[in-house]
Design an enzyme around this catalytic site. Structure first.
Site, PDB file in Angstrom:
ATOM      1  N   ARG A 185     -15.367   1.381   9.477  1.00 50.69           N
ATOM      2  CA  ARG A 185     -15.191   0.902  10.850  1.00 50.69           C
ATOM      3  C   ARG A 185     -14.932   2.080  11.798  1.00 50.69           C
ATOM      4  O   ARG A 185     -15.179   1.975  12.990  1.00 50.69           O
ATOM      5  CB  ARG A 185     -13.985  -0.055  10.930  1.00 50.69           C
ATOM      6  CG  ARG A 185     -14.213  -1.400  10.267  1.00 50.69           C
ATOM      7  CD  ARG A 185     -12.903  -2.193  10.205  1.00 50.69           C
ATOM      8  NE  ARG A 185     -12.308  -2.470  11.501  1.00 50.69           N
ATOM      9  CZ  ARG A 185     -12.623  -3.484  12.287  1.00 50.69           C
ATOM     10  NH1 ARG A 185     -13.537  -4.339  11.898  1.00 50.69           N
ATOM     11  NH2 ARG A 185     -12.019  -3.655  13.444  1.00 50.69           N
TER      12      ARG A 185
ATOM     13  N   ARG B  53      -3.176 -10.785   5.561  1.00 53.60           N
ATOM     14  CA  ARG B  53      -2.073 -10.024   6.137  1.00 53.60           C
ATOM     15  C   ARG B  53      -1.679 -10.696   7.450  1.00 53.60           C
ATOM     16  O   ARG B  53      -2.520 -11.243   8.169  1.00 53.60           O
ATOM     17  CB  ARG B  53      -2.498  -8.578   6.446  1.00 53.60           C
ATOM     18  CG  ARG B  53      -2.914  -7.799   5.243  1.00 53.60           C
ATOM     19  CD  ARG B  53      -1.784  -7.531   4.289  1.00 53.60           C
ATOM     20  NE  ARG B  53      -0.865  -6.494   4.775  1.00 53.60           N
ATOM     21  CZ  ARG B  53       0.250  -6.175   4.124  1.00 53.60           C
ATOM     22  NH1 ARG B  53       0.619  -6.832   3.021  1.00 53.60           N
ATOM     23  NH2 ARG B  53       1.035  -5.209   4.584  1.00 53.60           N
TER      24      ARG B  53
ATOM     25  N   ARG C 116       1.696   0.816  14.631  1.00 58.15           N
ATOM     26  CA  ARG C 116       1.349   1.344  15.953  1.00 58.15           C
ATOM     27  C   ARG C 116       2.244   0.744  17.029  1.00 58.15           C
ATOM     28  O   ARG C 116       2.918  -0.262  16.799  1.00 58.15           O
ATOM     29  CB  ARG C 116      -0.121   1.073  16.280  1.00 58.15           C
ATOM     30  CG  ARG C 116      -0.530  -0.377  16.168  1.00 58.15           C
ATOM     31  CD  ARG C 116      -2.036  -0.536  16.366  1.00 58.15           C
ATOM     32  NE  ARG C 116      -2.426  -1.944  16.249  1.00 58.15           N
ATOM     33  CZ  ARG C 116      -3.660  -2.400  16.386  1.00 58.15           C
ATOM     34  NH1 ARG C 116      -4.657  -1.574  16.659  1.00 58.15           N
ATOM     35  NH2 ARG C 116      -3.934  -3.677  16.263  1.00 58.15           N
TER      36      ARG C 116
ATOM     37  N   TYR D 264     -13.660 -10.373   7.867  1.00 58.94           N
ATOM     38  CA  TYR D 264     -13.001  -9.469   8.821  1.00 58.94           C
ATOM     39  C   TYR D 264     -13.980  -9.209   9.971  1.00 58.94           C
ATOM     40  O   TYR D 264     -14.737  -8.266   9.956  1.00 58.94           O
ATOM     41  CB  TYR D 264     -12.667  -8.180   8.065  1.00 58.94           C
ATOM     42  CG  TYR D 264     -11.855  -7.116   8.789  1.00 58.94           C
ATOM     43  CD1 TYR D 264     -11.361  -7.283  10.073  1.00 58.94           C
ATOM     44  CD2 TYR D 264     -11.570  -5.919   8.146  1.00 58.94           C
ATOM     45  CE1 TYR D 264     -10.623  -6.297  10.687  1.00 58.94           C
ATOM     46  CE2 TYR D 264     -10.828  -4.913   8.757  1.00 58.94           C
ATOM     47  CZ  TYR D 264     -10.359  -5.108  10.026  1.00 58.94           C
ATOM     48  OH  TYR D 264      -9.632  -4.110  10.642  1.00 58.94           O
TER      49      TYR D 264
ATOM     50  N   ARG E  63     -16.268  12.241  14.388  1.00 56.30           N
ATOM     51  CA  ARG E  63     -17.179  12.847  15.373  1.00 56.30           C
ATOM     52  C   ARG E  63     -16.995  14.360  15.445  1.00 56.30           C
ATOM     53  O   ARG E  63     -15.861  14.844  15.411  1.00 56.30           O
ATOM     54  CB  ARG E  63     -16.934  12.250  16.758  1.00 56.30           C
ATOM     55  CG  ARG E  63     -17.124  10.750  16.804  1.00 56.30           C
ATOM     56  CD  ARG E  63     -17.569  10.314  18.194  1.00 56.30           C
ATOM     57  NE  ARG E  63     -17.634   8.864  18.268  1.00 56.30           N
ATOM     58  CZ  ARG E  63     -16.673   8.097  18.766  1.00 56.30           C
ATOM     59  NH1 ARG E  63     -15.592   8.644  19.288  1.00 56.30           N
ATOM     60  NH2 ARG E  63     -16.820   6.792  18.786  1.00 56.30           N
TER      61      ARG E  63
ATOM     62  N   ASP F 172     -14.857  -8.800  14.139  1.00 55.23           N
ATOM     63  CA  ASP F 172     -14.360  -8.534  15.492  1.00 55.23           C
ATOM     64  C   ASP F 172     -14.785  -9.679  16.415  1.00 55.23           C
ATOM     65  O   ASP F 172     -15.623 -10.507  16.047  1.00 55.23           O
ATOM     66  CB  ASP F 172     -14.933  -7.209  16.000  1.00 55.23           C
ATOM     67  CG  ASP F 172     -14.300  -6.016  15.290  1.00 55.23           C
ATOM     68  OD1 ASP F 172     -13.134  -6.130  14.878  1.00 55.23           O
ATOM     69  OD2 ASP F 172     -14.979  -4.983  15.146  1.00 55.23           O
TER      70      ASP F 172
ATOM     71  N   GLU G 245       4.332  -2.760  16.077  1.00 60.07           N
ATOM     72  CA  GLU G 245       3.541  -3.701  15.266  1.00 60.07           C
ATOM     73  C   GLU G 245       3.785  -3.447  13.782  1.00 60.07           C
ATOM     74  O   GLU G 245       3.618  -2.321  13.313  1.00 60.07           O
ATOM     75  CB  GLU G 245       2.066  -3.488  15.629  1.00 60.07           C
ATOM     76  CG  GLU G 245       1.126  -4.440  14.964  1.00 60.07           C
ATOM     77  CD  GLU G 245      -0.303  -4.307  15.535  1.00 60.07           C
ATOM     78  OE1 GLU G 245      -0.481  -4.073  16.758  1.00 60.07           O
ATOM     79  OE2 GLU G 245      -1.241  -4.419  14.735  1.00 60.07           O
TER      80      GLU G 245
HETATM   81  N1  UDP Z   1      -6.873   3.177   9.908  1.00 62.19           N
HETATM   82  C1  UDP Z   1      -6.084   4.245   9.508  1.00 62.19           C
HETATM   83  N2  UDP Z   1      -5.427   4.984  10.457  1.00 62.19           N
HETATM   84  C2  UDP Z   1      -5.501   4.702  11.769  1.00 62.19           C
HETATM   85  C3  UDP Z   1      -6.304   3.606  12.184  1.00 62.19           C
HETATM   86  C4  UDP Z   1      -6.964   2.863  11.232  1.00 62.19           C
HETATM   87  O1  UDP Z   1      -5.966   4.504   8.321  1.00 62.19           O
HETATM   88  O2  UDP Z   1      -4.855   5.409  12.565  1.00 62.19           O
HETATM   89  C5  UDP Z   1      -7.572   2.396   8.859  1.00 62.19           C
HETATM   90  C6  UDP Z   1      -6.740   1.191   8.413  1.00 62.19           C
HETATM   91  O3  UDP Z   1      -6.944   0.962   7.039  1.00 62.19           O
HETATM   92  C7  UDP Z   1      -7.335   0.087   9.235  1.00 62.19           C
HETATM   93  C8  UDP Z   1      -8.808   0.471   9.272  1.00 62.19           C
HETATM   94  O4  UDP Z   1      -8.791   1.900   9.336  1.00 62.19           O
HETATM   95  O5  UDP Z   1      -7.132  -1.176   8.652  1.00 62.19           O
HETATM   96  C9  UDP Z   1      -9.596  -0.116  10.415  1.00 62.19           C
HETATM   97  O6  UDP Z   1      -8.983   0.254  11.624  1.00 62.19           O
HETATM   98  P1  UDP Z   1      -9.184  -0.572  12.971  1.00 62.19           P
HETATM   99  O7  UDP Z   1      -8.535   0.183  14.066  1.00 62.19           O
HETATM  100  O8  UDP Z   1     -10.636  -0.910  13.093  1.00 62.19           O
HETATM  101  O9  UDP Z   1      -8.349  -1.871  12.637  1.00 62.19           O
HETATM  102  P2  UDP Z   1      -7.990  -3.178  13.536  1.00 62.19           P
HETATM  103  O10 UDP Z   1      -8.072  -2.796  14.979  1.00 62.19           O
HETATM  104  O11 UDP Z   1      -8.979  -4.247  13.126  1.00 62.19           O
HETATM  105  O12 UDP Z   1      -6.606  -3.479  13.081  1.00 62.19           O
END
Ligand code: UDP
Length: 368
Positions: A171, A247, A277, A346, A175, A348, A298
């Site tokens: 996901r 979860r 976060r 899962y 870059r 979006d 969170e």
């Molecule tokens: N992830 C991570 N570190 C970060 C952000 C995301 O390891 O700082 C991993 C984590 O396993 C997460 C996945 O990447 O579940 C997908 O992140 P995304 O931000 O797409 O998750 P969402 O917004 O759906 O919670």
């Protein structure tokens, strides 16, 4: 025809609308006291800041039809999510980009140099990554993986990243330039007046009746020609094949004045910081001015019976159970399963809407 739609999130609303426009009578029920499911937004009473009550939702898509669809139901303002990550007290840019790499390794690589460097530290012995950890080790190497992904992922999923599918890491892009836009999609934005208003507009049709605080019960089955179920797939079958794991998220809410963290989303990569976060919601709507601020820590945890499910975990055991439910679902003539929970996937928001449009079109042609 008379349809019952269980759940008033994007899935339920989009399907309801299409059916209503084809002259069907549609009843939408939701067990909560509001529409919009986990996309629900409302203004915080004390500060008037728009609150994403079940966590932040940023709309991003490449699907032009879906983008046009949501824009018909409310105005979207441009919003680019520029996420930061705090690791051992230092602030980095996400998704991993040239700035992150240069800061992390104290270098000033060009894009080409950074690419060669990252390739040199990636684990070349992994040919076909079988899980989240292997995917990370192959493409970014152990140091960046441990700083930005390992701890966060353990907190988010409660699992060793070796147990998670590589698809979750895919996901996020890596870059080799300074582009720090978290998403790579063409269309990105936040609704000017929140998601609740958008979903309210979708549901606003003379053939749609919405009932809140209304849980599904078995007696409803005989009252409708067809049911669309966007609740948990396993719940529909009374958990007969076992429970699928999810979860859940918990949010700790704080009030302050001014600007708490200077950004909408800041992730915490270290495993010993218990939250994943902090999101400061007024930054999702930079076009508004507020003297006060609200922010949320969170926390992710295993979803128990009384909790709200957010993410399907989809481990091997879940997939075995899922397959049993899917074959049972196939035999349910009068029920359609839809949405993140109804299909245990899962997705979006944009994919959810795309799937809902497709499902609705099939229903419309089936019940002409
Ligand atoms: N992830 C991570 N570190 C970060 C952000 C995301 O390891 O700082 C991993 C984590 O396993 C997460 C996945 O990447 O579940 C997908 O992140 P995304 O931000 O797409 O998750 P969402 O917004 O759906 O919670």
């Amino acid at each position: 025809m008379k349809f019952l739609i269980v759940g008033s999130g994007f899935t339920g609303a989009v399907i309801a609308r299409k059916l209503a426009e084809s002259n069907h009578r549609v009843f939408v029920i939701d067990q909560r006291n509001h529409i919009a499911g986990n996309c629900f937004t409302q203004r915080d009473k004390e500060t008037n800041i728009m609150e994403h009550v079940y966590g932040p939702h940023i709309f991003h898509t490449d699907d032009e039809e879906v983008w046009n669809y949501v824009n018909q139901h409310g105005e979207f303002k441009p919003f680019v999510n520029r996420v930061k990550s705090v690791v051992k007290g230092e602030v980095f840019s996400l998704p991993v980009n040239l700035h992150t790499i240069n800061q992390f390794y104290d270098k000033s690589f060009s894009p080409k140099e950074a690419k060669e460097f990252i390739e040199s530290i990636g684990d070349a012995s992994i040919e076909n990554p079988q899980n989240f950890e292997e995917q990370a080790l192959k493409f970014i190497g152990v140091d960046l993986y441990e700083a930005f992904f390992k701890g966060y992922t353990v907190k988010q999923w409660g699992l060793d990243p070796k147990q998670l599918p590589a698809s979750i890491l895919k996901r996020l892009p890596v870059r080799f330039n300074y582009d720090d836009n978290y998403f790579s999609h063409k269309y990105q934005g936040i609704p000017e007046h929140g998601y609740t208003e958008i979903i309210h507009s979708i549901l606003n049709h003379e053939n749609i009746q919405v009932e809140l605080n209304c849980a599904f019960n078995e007696s409803m089955k005989s009252q409708f020609d067809h049911i669309v179920w966007s609740g948990k797939l396993d719940e529909w079958f009374n958990y007969s094949e076992g429970k699928l794991s999810y979860r859940t998220l918990k949010f700790e809410k704080y009030y302050d004045y001014g600007d708490f963290q200077g950004n909408a989303v800041i992730n915490y990569g270290d495993e010993d910081i218990p939250y994943t976060r902090i999101t400061e919601h007024k930054h999702f709507m930079p076009w508004e001015e507020h003297k006060r601020t609200i922010y949320f820590k969170e926390y992710s945890s295993e979803c128990r019976d009384a909790d709200i499910p957010y993410y399907p975990v989809r481990l091997a055991n879940d997939k075995t159970i899922l397959n049993k439910y899917l074959s049972k679902a196939n035999n349910e003539e009068n029920v359609t399963f839809a949405g993140r929970l109804g299909t245990y996937s899962y997705m979006d928001m944009d994919v959810t809407i795309r799937e809902a449009i497709n499902i609705a079109e099939k229903l419309v042609s089936r019940f002409i």
